[in-house]
Write a protein that holds these residues in place. Structure first.
Motif, PDB file in Angstrom:
ATOM      1  N   SER A   3      35.784  53.831  79.125  1.00 33.53           N
ATOM      2  CA  SER A   3      37.047  54.435  78.721  1.00 33.53           C
ATOM      3  C   SER A   3      37.099  55.870  79.222  1.00 33.53           C
ATOM      4  O   SER A   3      36.183  56.648  78.995  1.00 33.53           O
ATOM      5  N   LEU A  34      39.203  59.244  65.958  1.00 35.58           N
ATOM      6  CA  LEU A  34      38.686  58.127  65.157  1.00 35.58           C
ATOM      7  C   LEU A  34      39.201  58.218  63.718  1.00 35.58           C
ATOM      8  O   LEU A  34      39.480  57.210  63.083  1.00 35.58           O
ATOM      9  N   THR A  84      27.265  44.406  68.203  1.00 36.16           N
ATOM     10  CA  THR A  84      27.772  44.582  69.559  1.00 36.16           C
ATOM     11  C   THR A  84      29.266  44.896  69.512  1.00 36.16           C
ATOM     12  O   THR A  84      30.006  44.224  68.807  1.00 36.16           O
ATOM     13  N   SER A  92      30.826  47.294  68.127  1.00 31.77           N
ATOM     14  CA  SER A  92      31.349  47.829  66.869  1.00 31.77           C
ATOM     15  C   SER A  92      31.766  49.294  67.014  1.00 31.77           C
ATOM     16  O   SER A  92      32.325  49.867  66.079  1.00 31.77           O
ATOM     17  N   THR A 115      30.754  54.843  71.191  1.00 29.92           N
ATOM     18  CA  THR A 115      31.916  55.698  70.977  1.00 29.92           C
ATOM     19  C   THR A 115      31.615  56.742  69.894  1.00 29.92           C
ATOM     20  O   THR A 115      31.909  57.929  70.053  1.00 29.92           O
ATOM     21  N   ARG A 126      37.646  48.458  64.142  1.00 28.53           N
ATOM     22  CA  ARG A 126      36.289  48.992  64.079  1.00 28.53           C
ATOM     23  C   ARG A 126      36.276  50.112  63.063  1.00 28.53           C
ATOM     24  O   ARG A 126      37.066  51.046  63.161  1.00 28.53           O
TER      25      ARG A 126
HETATM   26  N1  ADP Z   1      37.256  52.967  65.986  1.00 32.54           N
HETATM   27  C1  ADP Z   1      37.671  52.334  67.081  1.00 32.54           C
HETATM   28  N2  ADP Z   1      38.903  51.816  67.138  1.00 32.54           N
HETATM   29  C2  ADP Z   1      39.320  51.141  68.218  1.00 32.54           C
HETATM   30  N3  ADP Z   1      38.575  50.941  69.318  1.00 32.54           N
HETATM   31  C3  ADP Z   1      37.327  51.429  69.325  1.00 32.54           C
HETATM   32  C4  ADP Z   1      36.795  52.152  68.209  1.00 32.54           C
HETATM   33  N4  ADP Z   1      35.536  52.509  68.494  1.00 32.54           N
HETATM   34  C5  ADP Z   1      35.281  52.023  69.720  1.00 32.54           C
HETATM   35  N5  ADP Z   1      36.348  51.384  70.236  1.00 32.54           N
HETATM   36  C6  ADP Z   1      36.438  50.676  71.520  1.00 32.54           C
HETATM   37  O1  ADP Z   1      35.706  49.481  71.343  1.00 32.54           O
HETATM   38  C7  ADP Z   1      34.958  49.137  72.503  1.00 32.54           C
HETATM   39  C8  ADP Z   1      33.491  49.030  72.143  1.00 32.54           C
HETATM   40  O2  ADP Z   1      33.011  50.297  71.759  1.00 32.54           O
HETATM   41  P1  ADP Z   1      31.526  50.771  72.043  1.00 32.54           P
HETATM   42  O3  ADP Z   1      31.414  52.130  71.474  1.00 32.54           O
HETATM   43  O4  ADP Z   1      31.158  50.606  73.468  1.00 32.54           O
HETATM   44  O5  ADP Z   1      30.725  49.701  71.168  1.00 32.54           O
HETATM   45  P2  ADP Z   1      29.142  49.434  71.070  1.00 32.54           P
HETATM   46  O6  ADP Z   1      28.436  50.608  71.662  1.00 32.54           O
HETATM   47  O7  ADP Z   1      28.887  49.267  69.611  1.00 32.54           O
HETATM   48  O8  ADP Z   1      28.887  48.155  71.810  1.00 32.54           O
HETATM   49  C9  ADP Z   1      35.256  50.237  73.497  1.00 32.54           C
HETATM   50  O9  ADP Z   1      36.265  49.755  74.348  1.00 32.54           O
HETATM   51  C10 ADP Z   1      35.768  51.386  72.660  1.00 32.54           C
HETATM   52  O10 ADP Z   1      36.665  52.200  73.368  1.00 32.54           O
END
Ligand code: ADP
Ligand code: MG
Length: 466
Positions: free
Chosen positions: A209, A218, A248, A250, A254, A396
């Motif tokens: 992203s 957030l 995974t 979650s 981010t 999330r």
């Molecule tokens: N609170 C949130 N609300 C909506 N989308 C989110 C949120 N947190 C993360 N994302 C999106 O969800 C996807 C997975 O997030 P990520 O941080 O990579 O997850 P993980 O590291 O737990 O596998 C990404 O596309 C991210 O931009």
């Protein structure tokens, strides 16, 4: 010569047989669009014929080996010009929009990832999941949805897959059917092909992203509340060591990224990841990434070695993207030896589980340590566990903030400070719930006070709205 650059290109050696195959589809393709269903109708047969002919001509006129040598903008311009001239010359009935779509598809096949390109460019798509050449899904706003994207056949998909992994010098085939790679834009890819993928190639892309979520953002989208953000911000500033736990997808990475923005710009940060994903904004960031073994199974560099090396690089904090195994031992050591404020993420469903996982992972380092010693290390290294969850409605959320307070006998003591409480579901199956303070005032509040940060009591009041 009608087309300047092709002049030069034709004189050079012709390579890129691989692409030649791609650009000469023999069967009609389904037109790829990721937008409204009304636009999903297959293109007119004549257009498909034209595309096949055009592909043939492009191969003759372009030296594909030189694709890498001109800028993408130049190449796009040249291809568009070529397509436009072709369409005029051959009197193909295309309107301006169709013409542009046509040129884009030709270009996507040449330099991009073919049918996946529109999805990669679509900012609302966060994940792309390919289950064989006939089924492509995306995740948008937390929900999975099917797309009309198709590959011509399995060979076409395989070729695109090999293009993805070629960037890290790998191939996928029967001998090594599973590969992790990263696309040029930073997106993470996992690929599995036959024989492990029973119905043809499986591709999972977690898109990078471009504008990562800030903690404020957030809060805005309801992943946590301002009171929780305030406490976490203070904890990061005061060098509390934090583990972000969750399943995974979650939102762990981010959250880690958002939290690290509160680290002082004066600190030297070393990031360690399997695939560089973190986007820290501090001026002093040294990024390190593991290296997978090569085709002969040699040359692997694991996170564990990177942590050891990082400790020789005078870090103030080590930020590890995800702790998965033996490196937990080294990470805890780092946290216990003057690198407080280090952070990582871990795959677990609740804070207790996160600790159990950590115990197992430290065990994987094969160091002669008793369980009590392992637990002692964990309890002294980590102060806060932030638990995240992807709920059944696709949202999330932060579901718990817990503090590790020490050991009692051989048991790690933990107390929850905040939690998300589910209260029901609305008519659209969205989960209704609220964030609450548990009423426990964290022990680390004392430490924060010593750093001059006084957290107001109402933040922890279970009866107040947070
Ligand atoms: N609170 C949130 N609300 C909506 N989308 C989110 C949120 N947190 C993360 N994302 C999106 O969800 C996807 C997975 O997030 P990520 O941080 O990579 O997850 P993980 O590291 O737990 O596998 C990404 O596309 C991210 O931009
Ligand atoms: Mg992650």
């Amino acid at each position: 010569m009608r087309w300047g650059i092709s002049d030069r290109w034709r004189t050079a050696e012709v390579k890129g047989q691989d692409l030649v195959v791609a650009l000469t589809p023999k069967e009609p393709e389904v037109k790829i669009e990721s937008k409204a269903p009304a636009e999903l109708a297959p293109p007119k047969p004549t257009l498909i014929d034209e595309k096949v002919k055009l592909h043939g001509q492009l191969i003759e006129e372009f030296n594909l080996a030189l694709i890498d040598k001109v800028s993408p903008e130049d190449l796009a311009r040249q291809v568009k010009q070529f397509v436009t001239e072709y369409v005029q010359r051959e009197r193909v009935a295309l309107n301006q929009k169709e013409l542009e779509g046509f040129a884009d598809e030709v270009l996507d096949e040449m330099i991009g990832l073919g049918p996946l390109e529109p999805l990669l460019k679509d900012a609302t798509v966060s994940d792309i999941l390919v289950n064989g050449h006939m089924a492509v899904f995306v995740e948008r706003f937390g929900q999975l949805e099917p797309t009309p994207v198709r590959f011509k056949d399995e060979a076409h998909l395989l070729r695109i897959v090999n293009k993805m992994v070629a960037t890290i010098g790998r191939r996928v085939d029967e001998a090594s059917p599973m590969v992790d790679a990263r696309l040029a834009d930073g997106s993470r890819v996992n690929v599995a092909v036959r024989p492990v993928a029973v119905d043809g190639p499986l591709v999972s892309i977690r898109k990078f992203s471009k504008r990562p979520f800030s903690l404020d953002r957030l809060v805005e989208i309801g992943a946590l509340r301002p009171a929780i953000a305030e406490v976490l911000t203070a904890a990061v500033r005061c060098r509390m060591s934090i583990v972000v736990s969750g399943g995974t997808g979650s939102g762990k990475t981010t959250m880690l990224n958002a939290l690290s923005s509160f680290i002082s710009p004066k600190e030297r940060l070393i990031t360690i990841e399997d695939a560089a994903e973190l986007q820290l904004q501090q001026p002093h960031v040294a990024r390190m990434e593991t290296r997978p073994p090569n085709v002969e199974g040699k040359g692997e560099i694991r996170q564990r070695e990177l942590v050891k090396n990082a400790l020789r690089m005078r870090p103030d904090r080590v930020i590890m993207g995800e702790c998965r195994g033996e490196e937990a031992f080294d990470m805890l050591q780092a946290m216990n030896t003057g690198h407080e404020g280090s952070m990582t993420t871990i795959h677990a469903n609740n804070p207790r589980d996160a600790i159990k996982r950590l115990e197992q992972m430290v065990g994987m380092a094969s160091m002669p340590m008793s369980m009590a010693a392992i637990r002692g290390q964990i309890a002294s290294a980590i102060q806060i566990i932030v638990q995240l969850q992807r709920l059944s409605d696709g949202k999330r959320r932060l579901t718990s903030v817990s503090e590790i307070t020490g050991m009692e006998g051989e048991v790690i003591q933990m107390q929850e400070i905040f939690r998300f409480v589910r209260e029901g579901m609305d008519e659209n199956n969205n989960i209704i719930g609220s964030f609450r303070a548990t009423g426990v005032r964290p022990k680390f509040a004392q430490e924060l006070k010593a750093h001059g940060i006084e957290l107001p009591g109402h933040l922890f009041d279970p009866t107040a709205a947070i």
